[in-house]
Design a protein around this motif. Structure first.
Motif, short mmCIF file in Angstrom:
data_model
loop_
_atom_site.label_atom_id
_atom_site.label_comp_id
_atom_site.label_asym_id
_atom_site.label_seq_id
_atom_site.Cartn_x
_atom_site.Cartn_y
_atom_site.Cartn_z
N GLY A 62 0.90 -1.50 0.04
CA GLY A 62 -0.22 -0.04 0.24
C GLY A 62 1.01 1.04 0.10
O GLY A 62 0.50 1.95 -0.03
N VAL A 63 2.36 1.29 0.30
CA VAL A 63 3.22 2.15 0.56
C VAL A 63 3.48 3.07 -0.62
O VAL A 63 3.72 3.94 -0.95
N MET A 64 3.49 1.25 -1.63
CA MET A 64 3.83 2.21 -3.19
C MET A 64 2.22 2.03 -3.85
O MET A 64 2.54 2.74 -5.15
N LEU A 65 1.36 2.49 -3.57
CA LEU A 65 0.23 3.13 -3.93
C LEU A 65 0.31 4.64 -3.87
O LEU A 65 0.73 5.05 -3.36
N SER A 66 -1.18 4.99 -4.85
CA SER A 66 -1.27 6.35 -4.36
C SER A 66 -1.30 6.80 -2.90
O SER A 66 -1.31 6.68 -1.96
N SER A 67 -0.98 8.41 -2.52
CA SER A 67 -1.42 9.02 -1.12
C SER A 67 -2.68 8.40 -0.88
O SER A 67 -2.73 8.45 0.54
N ASP A 68 -3.26 7.83 -2.07
CA ASP A 68 -4.83 7.88 -0.93
C ASP A 68 -4.60 7.07 -0.37
O ASP A 68 -5.98 6.46 0.93
N TYR A 69 -3.64 5.92 -0.31
CA TYR A 69 -3.74 5.02 0.04
C TYR A 69 -2.91 5.29 2.36
O TYR A 69 -3.10 4.16 2.49
N HIS A 70 -2.15 6.15 2.32
CA HIS A 70 -1.29 6.73 3.05
C HIS A 70 -2.38 6.70 4.41
O HIS A 70 -0.96 6.25 5.21
#
Length: 381
Positions: free
Chosen positions: A208-216
């Motif tokens: 999830g860290v490597m996904l967009s900031s929406d997931y952070h």
């Protein structure tokens, strides 16, 4: 650290680069900013040694740690002392509630029964108890159903009894960025999160860290990425954290027609020089690498011949000059020539399993700021 600390010579040695661990944490923290970055150190810091890994992460600024079980939380608390929050991902076992509260651990409440036991203790103590709440958004592993979590949000007595420090969910497919389930889980979580507007949120595992900031969210909780394993298909620029070498026990030349190992699954078709290495499945080297995997020496691949045994395996060293390898020398199993992901691919598994299976028979060498601390094989970490 004391690099002069004498230890007996070992048959294999596992080197853990704490500088690389800290560098990976820094990189992940920058990636998720302005969200905070925690660290998952369950399973003895993925097998590397929580007593060394967690303090290194703490020195790098980590203040939120995640383990799976109560026993891991107590070991972690001894390692890092006060000043950090410790979440127990599997929640609190029945009967452990008072111990958990006494130690100021933060159970991740995953079911209504866990919630009720925690609330009952809060009523007994006459004060709100801190905890986290996990929401099942589609993985069907841990967490409250969304409807149950929303009902708790409307329960005024719940807010008086449980001080929620974190609301979290876990992504099932974060290592596959294009999967539509990722956005579906995020949407489901956000719907529940809207009912808890003042509670910090956590969605991102390593993938999830490597996904967009929406997931952070407010707090990311990377695990395997800290230890140098790319959690998805893209190169995340992480530094390898571990190296593994094992000693040559014996070298011989075998004639054509000679079998090797249990079941004689390898039979030489021509004369071969072979080396028996002090590494086996009791040391965490998978039996599935029999006849498939390899060791390396000076950039030369040394294929495994026949079956991996409990305490040893045999490799073909015919490609090396005769003087290049002697009994007592080390060959590489994890290092510049072969990564955790390479080994996992060859073994038909994942890097997580290789990491957490490496066991206690290796001499462990922790390196930080150019100084090494060595623990003998079998010595408690």
């Amino acid at each position: 650290m004391n690099e002069q600390r004498p230890v007996p010579a070992g048959s294999s040695r596992l080197t853990i680069d704490l500088d690389a661990l800290r560098a990976n944490y820094r990189s992940l923290a920058v990636r998720v900013a302005p969200a905070r970055c925690g660290a998952v150190v369950k399973a003895n810091a993925y097998g590397l040694g929580v007593a060394q890994a967690a303090p290194a992460l703490y020195r790098e600024g980590c203040r939120s740690f995640f383990v799976a079980q109560f026993c891991e939380a107590t070991a972690l608390a001894r390692a890092i002392g006060a000043g950090a929050e410790i979440f127990i991902l599997n929640g609190v076992d029945p009967g452990n509630e008072a111990f958990c509260a006494e130690q100021n651990f933060l159970p991740v409440l995953n079911s209504l029964s866990q919630v009720e036991r925690w609330r009952a203790l809060a009523r007994t103590l006459g004060r709100a108890l801190p905890a986290a709440l996990q929401i099942d958004t589609g993985m069907s592993r841990l967490g409250l159903p969304q409807s149950a979590a929303m009902a708790l949000a409307g329960d005024a007595s719940f807010a008086r009894e449980v001080e929620l420090r974190l609301l979290l969910t876990h992504l099932a497919c974060a290592d596959e960025p294009e999967r539509p389930e990722n956005s579906a889980q995020l949407a489901a979580f956000n719907a529940v999160g809207a009912c808890f507007p003042s509670v910090p949120k956590s969605v991102a595992n390593s993938g999830g860290v490597m996904l967009s900031s929406d997931y952070h969210g407010d707090l990311a909780r990377p695990g395997v990425a800290l230890y140098g394993v790319d959690p998805g298909p893209a190169d995340a620029g992480l530094r390898p954290v571990i190296g593994l070498g094992a000693r040559v026990i014996q070298i011989r030349t075998i004639a054509a027609g000679t079998g090797v190992g249990y079941g004689l699954k390898h039979v030489a078709t021509a004369a071969q020089r072979v080396a028996t290495i002090s590494l086996g499945y009791a040391d965490g080297w998978p039996r599935s690498l029999s006849g498939v995997g390899a060791a390396w020496h000076r950039g030369v691949r040394l294929p495994i011949l026949g079956r991996v045994s409990m305490d040893s395996l045999t490799v073909d060293i015919s490609a090396l000059p005769e003087a290049a390898l002697a009994e007592g020398d080390f060959v590489e199993f994890l290092g510049p020539s072969q990564s955790l992901s390479d080994v996992a691919r060859d073994a038909g598994t994942i890097a997580y399993e290789i990491l957490t299976s490496l066991g206690t028979r290796h001499t462990r060498i922790f390196v930080e700021n150019g100084v090494a601390q060595t623990f003998a094989a079998g010595e408690p970490l």
